[in-house]
Design a protein around this motif. Structure first.
Motif, PDB file in Angstrom:
ATOM      1  N   ILE A  31       0.833  -1.209   0.000  1.00  0.00           N
ATOM      2  CA  ILE A  31       0.000   0.000   0.000  1.00  0.00           C
ATOM      3  C   ILE A  31       0.865   1.257   0.000  1.00  0.00           C
ATOM      4  CG2 ILE A  31      -1.721   1.335   1.237  1.00  0.00           C
ATOM      5  CD1 ILE A  31      -2.804  -1.315   2.355  1.00  0.00           C
ATOM      6  N   TYR A  32       0.577   2.169  -0.910  1.00  0.00           N
ATOM      7  CA  TYR A  32       1.205   3.479  -0.933  1.00  0.00           C
ATOM      8  C   TYR A  32       0.331   4.524  -0.238  1.00  0.00           C
ATOM      9  CZ  TYR A  32       4.940   2.369  -4.251  1.00  0.00           C
ATOM     10  OH  TYR A  32       6.063   1.862  -4.853  1.00  0.00           O
ATOM     11  N   ASN A  33      -0.914   4.559  -0.611  1.00  0.00           N
ATOM     12  CA  ASN A  33      -1.851   5.531  -0.067  1.00  0.00           C
ATOM     13  C   ASN A  33      -3.186   4.866   0.237  1.00  0.00           C
ATOM     14  OD1 ASN A  33      -0.196   8.039  -0.609  1.00  0.00           O
ATOM     15  ND2 ASN A  33      -0.471   7.342  -2.727  1.00  0.00           N
ATOM     16  N   ALA A  34      -3.904   5.429   1.164  1.00  0.00           N
ATOM     17  CA  ALA A  34      -5.260   4.977   1.468  1.00  0.00           C
ATOM     18  C   ALA A  34      -6.181   6.188   1.419  1.00  0.00           C
ATOM     19  CB  ALA A  34      -5.316   4.318   2.837  1.00  0.00           C
ATOM     20  N   GLY A  35      -7.390   5.964   0.963  1.00  0.00           N
ATOM     21  CA  GLY A  35      -8.302   7.082   0.837  1.00  0.00           C
ATOM     22  C   GLY A  35      -9.731   6.712   1.145  1.00  0.00           C
ATOM     23  N   TRP A  36     -10.490   7.738   1.422  1.00  0.00           N
ATOM     24  CA  TRP A  36     -11.936   7.601   1.570  1.00  0.00           C
ATOM     25  C   TRP A  36     -12.606   8.390   0.453  1.00  0.00           C
ATOM     26  CZ3 TRP A  36     -14.630   4.461   4.752  1.00  0.00           C
ATOM     27  CH2 TRP A  36     -13.939   3.883   5.821  1.00  0.00           C
ATOM     28  N   PHE A  37     -13.578   7.785  -0.171  1.00  0.00           N
ATOM     29  CA  PHE A  37     -14.350   8.402  -1.236  1.00  0.00           C
ATOM     30  C   PHE A  37     -15.824   8.315  -0.864  1.00  0.00           C
ATOM     31  CE2 PHE A  37     -11.090   8.858  -4.536  1.00  0.00           C
ATOM     32  CZ  PHE A  37     -10.097   8.055  -4.006  1.00  0.00           C
ATOM     33  N   ARG A  38     -16.634   9.081  -1.551  1.00  0.00           N
ATOM     34  CA  ARG A  38     -18.073   8.973  -1.297  1.00  0.00           C
ATOM     35  C   ARG A  38     -18.840   9.216  -2.594  1.00  0.00           C
ATOM     36  NH1 ARG A  38     -18.936  14.395   2.464  1.00  0.00           N
ATOM     37  NH2 ARG A  38     -18.631  15.968   0.803  1.00  0.00           N
ATOM     38  N   ALA A  97     -10.480   2.895   0.025  1.00  0.00           N
ATOM     39  CA  ALA A  97      -9.718   2.378  -1.104  1.00  0.00           C
ATOM     40  C   ALA A  97      -8.224   2.507  -0.813  1.00  0.00           C
ATOM     41  CB  ALA A  97     -10.062   3.136  -2.376  1.00  0.00           C
ATOM     42  N   VAL A  98      -7.428   1.671  -1.463  1.00  0.00           N
ATOM     43  CA  VAL A  98      -5.974   1.761  -1.330  1.00  0.00           C
ATOM     44  C   VAL A  98      -5.322   1.747  -2.705  1.00  0.00           C
ATOM     45  CG1 VAL A  98      -5.901   0.732   0.962  1.00  0.00           C
ATOM     46  CG2 VAL A  98      -5.649  -0.732  -1.054  1.00  0.00           C
ATOM     47  N   ASP A  99      -4.194   2.419  -2.766  1.00  0.00           N
ATOM     48  CA  ASP A  99      -3.392   2.519  -3.978  1.00  0.00           C
ATOM     49  C   ASP A  99      -2.101   1.735  -3.761  1.00  0.00           C
ATOM     50  OD1 ASP A  99      -1.142   5.201  -4.778  1.00  0.00           O
ATOM     51  OD2 ASP A  99      -1.644   3.466  -6.033  1.00  0.00           O
ATOM     52  N   THR A 100      -1.878   0.753  -4.574  1.00  0.00           N
ATOM     53  CA  THR A 100      -0.674  -0.073  -4.415  1.00  0.00           C
ATOM     54  C   THR A 100       0.366   0.189  -5.491  1.00  0.00           C
ATOM     55  OG1 THR A 100      -1.612  -1.897  -5.683  1.00  0.00           O
ATOM     56  CG2 THR A 100      -1.970  -1.921  -3.295  1.00  0.00           C
ATOM     57  N   THR A 101       0.150   1.265  -6.270  1.00  0.00           N
ATOM     58  CA  THR A 101       1.104   1.559  -7.343  1.00  0.00           C
ATOM     59  C   THR A 101       1.740   2.936  -7.214  1.00  0.00           C
ATOM     60  OG1 THR A 101      -0.631   2.467  -8.753  1.00  0.00           O
ATOM     61  CG2 THR A 101      -0.189   0.108  -8.942  1.00  0.00           C
ATOM     62  N   GLY A 102       1.274   3.760  -6.290  1.00  0.00           N
ATOM     63  CA  GLY A 102       1.852   5.084  -6.097  1.00  0.00           C
ATOM     64  C   GLY A 102       1.519   6.069  -7.194  1.00  0.00           C
ATOM     65  N   ARG A 103       0.388   5.877  -7.854  1.00  0.00           N
ATOM     66  CA  ARG A 103       0.052   6.740  -8.989  1.00  0.00           C
ATOM     67  C   ARG A 103      -0.440   8.108  -8.542  1.00  0.00           C
ATOM     68  NH1 ARG A 103      -3.640   2.289 -11.928  1.00  0.00           N
ATOM     69  NH2 ARG A 103      -4.232   2.061  -9.742  1.00  0.00           N
ATOM     70  N   LEU A 106      -5.719  11.511  -5.211  1.00  0.00           N
ATOM     71  CA  LEU A 106      -7.000  12.198  -5.191  1.00  0.00           C
ATOM     72  C   LEU A 106      -8.040  11.625  -6.142  1.00  0.00           C
ATOM     73  CD1 LEU A 106      -5.807  15.909  -4.925  1.00  0.00           C
ATOM     74  CD2 LEU A 106      -6.641  14.395  -3.117  1.00  0.00           C
ATOM     75  N   SER A 107      -7.614  10.968  -7.182  1.00  0.00           N
ATOM     76  CA  SER A 107      -8.569  10.476  -8.176  1.00  0.00           C
ATOM     77  C   SER A 107      -8.925   9.028  -7.914  1.00  0.00           C
ATOM     78  CB  SER A 107      -7.980  10.596  -9.574  1.00  0.00           C
ATOM     79  OG  SER A 107      -8.835   9.977 -10.519  1.00  0.00           O
ATOM     80  N   PRO A 108     -10.196   8.669  -8.107  1.00  0.00           N
ATOM     81  CA  PRO A 108     -10.563   7.255  -7.937  1.00  0.00           C
ATOM     82  C   PRO A 108      -9.744   6.321  -8.825  1.00  0.00           C
ATOM     83  CG  PRO A 108     -12.531   8.606  -8.022  1.00  0.00           C
ATOM     84  CD  PRO A 108     -11.378   9.511  -8.364  1.00  0.00           C
ATOM     85  N   VAL A 109      -9.304   6.797  -9.975  1.00  0.00           N
ATOM     86  CA  VAL A 109      -8.560   5.920 -10.883  1.00  0.00           C
ATOM     87  C   VAL A 109      -7.168   5.598 -10.356  1.00  0.00           C
ATOM     88  CG1 VAL A 109      -9.849   6.733 -12.887  1.00  0.00           C
ATOM     89  CG2 VAL A 109      -7.669   7.823 -12.290  1.00  0.00           C
ATOM     90  N   ASP A 110      -6.723   6.327  -9.326  1.00  0.00           N
ATOM     91  CA  ASP A 110      -5.422   6.052  -8.729  1.00  0.00           C
ATOM     92  C   ASP A 110      -5.447   4.849  -7.796  1.00  0.00           C
ATOM     93  OD1 ASP A 110      -4.832   9.603  -8.323  1.00  0.00           O
ATOM     94  OD2 ASP A 110      -4.284   8.279  -9.991  1.00  0.00           O
ATOM     95  N   TYR A 111      -6.651   4.390  -7.457  1.00  0.00           N
ATOM     96  CA  TYR A 111      -6.813   3.347  -6.449  1.00  0.00           C
ATOM     97  C   TYR A 111      -7.238   2.035  -7.097  1.00  0.00           C
ATOM     98  CZ  TYR A 111      -6.298   6.993  -3.016  1.00  0.00           C
ATOM     99  OH  TYR A 111      -5.792   8.008  -2.254  1.00  0.00           O
ATOM    100  N   ASP A 112      -6.665   0.948  -6.631  1.00  0.00           N
ATOM    101  CA  ASP A 112      -6.932  -0.322  -7.284  1.00  0.00           C
ATOM    102  C   ASP A 112      -7.663  -1.349  -6.436  1.00  0.00           C
ATOM    103  OD1 ASP A 112      -3.334  -1.160  -7.380  1.00  0.00           O
ATOM    104  OD2 ASP A 112      -4.578  -0.192  -5.866  1.00  0.00           O
ATOM    105  N   TYR A 113      -7.848  -1.081  -5.148  1.00  0.00           N
ATOM    106  CA  TYR A 113      -8.652  -1.976  -4.315  1.00  0.00           C
ATOM    107  C   TYR A 113      -9.656  -1.141  -3.533  1.00  0.00           C
ATOM    108  CZ  TYR A 113      -5.161  -5.456  -5.454  1.00  0.00           C
ATOM    109  OH  TYR A 113      -4.331  -6.305  -6.137  1.00  0.00           O
ATOM    110  N   TRP A 114     -10.873  -1.672  -3.470  1.00  0.00           N
ATOM    111  CA  TRP A 114     -11.977  -0.927  -2.872  1.00  0.00           C
ATOM    112  C   TRP A 114     -12.753  -1.779  -1.887  1.00  0.00           C
ATOM    113  CZ3 TRP A 114     -13.204   4.183  -4.141  1.00  0.00           C
ATOM    114  CH2 TRP A 114     -12.451   4.748  -5.167  1.00  0.00           C
TER     115      TRP A 114
END
Length: 124
Positions: A31-38, A97-103, A106-114
């Protein structure tokens, strides 16, 4: 593969508080980043807050700054969202959601697991 399970959904009066939690399992070391979206009814999914998994970098969308706080516990592999001074406009389905690629963060497309999403309803 990273699995995410959210908890803490519920309802609150305007001005109240709720806390959402997201537990990660699997390849959490990636995991690089973790986020909350709505996603509010009739609206597109939007970023709420994000946090870097190793360093204390945090980001918030303008509408929640000063009211919401994102935090993580690396030992437990959890990321929480403390929501204070809630408003009816905060009513939405909230996703972890979490981003495992470091892309990016802020964008939902940056995250690969939800996660599956959790409902938050704020009444006036």
């Amino acid at each position: 593969q990273v699995e995410l399970v959210e908890s803490g959904d519920g309802s609150a009066q305007a001005g109240g508080s709720l806390r959402l939690s997201c537990a990660a399992s699997g390849r959490t070391g990636s995991i690089y980043n973790a986020g909350w979206f709505r996603r509010a009814p009739g609206k597109a999914r939007e970023s709420v807050a994000a946090i870097n998994w190793k360093f204390d970098y945090m980001w918030y969308t303008d509408s929640v700054k000063g009211r919401f706080a994102i935090s993580r516990d690396n030992a437990k592999n959890t990321v929480d969202l403390q929501m204070n001074s809630l408003k009816p406009d905060d009513t939405a389905i909230y996703y972890c959601a979490v981003d495992t690629t470091g892309r990016g963060v802020l964008s939902p497309v940056d995250y690969d697991y939800w996660g599956q999403g959790t409902h938050v309803t704020v009444s006036s």
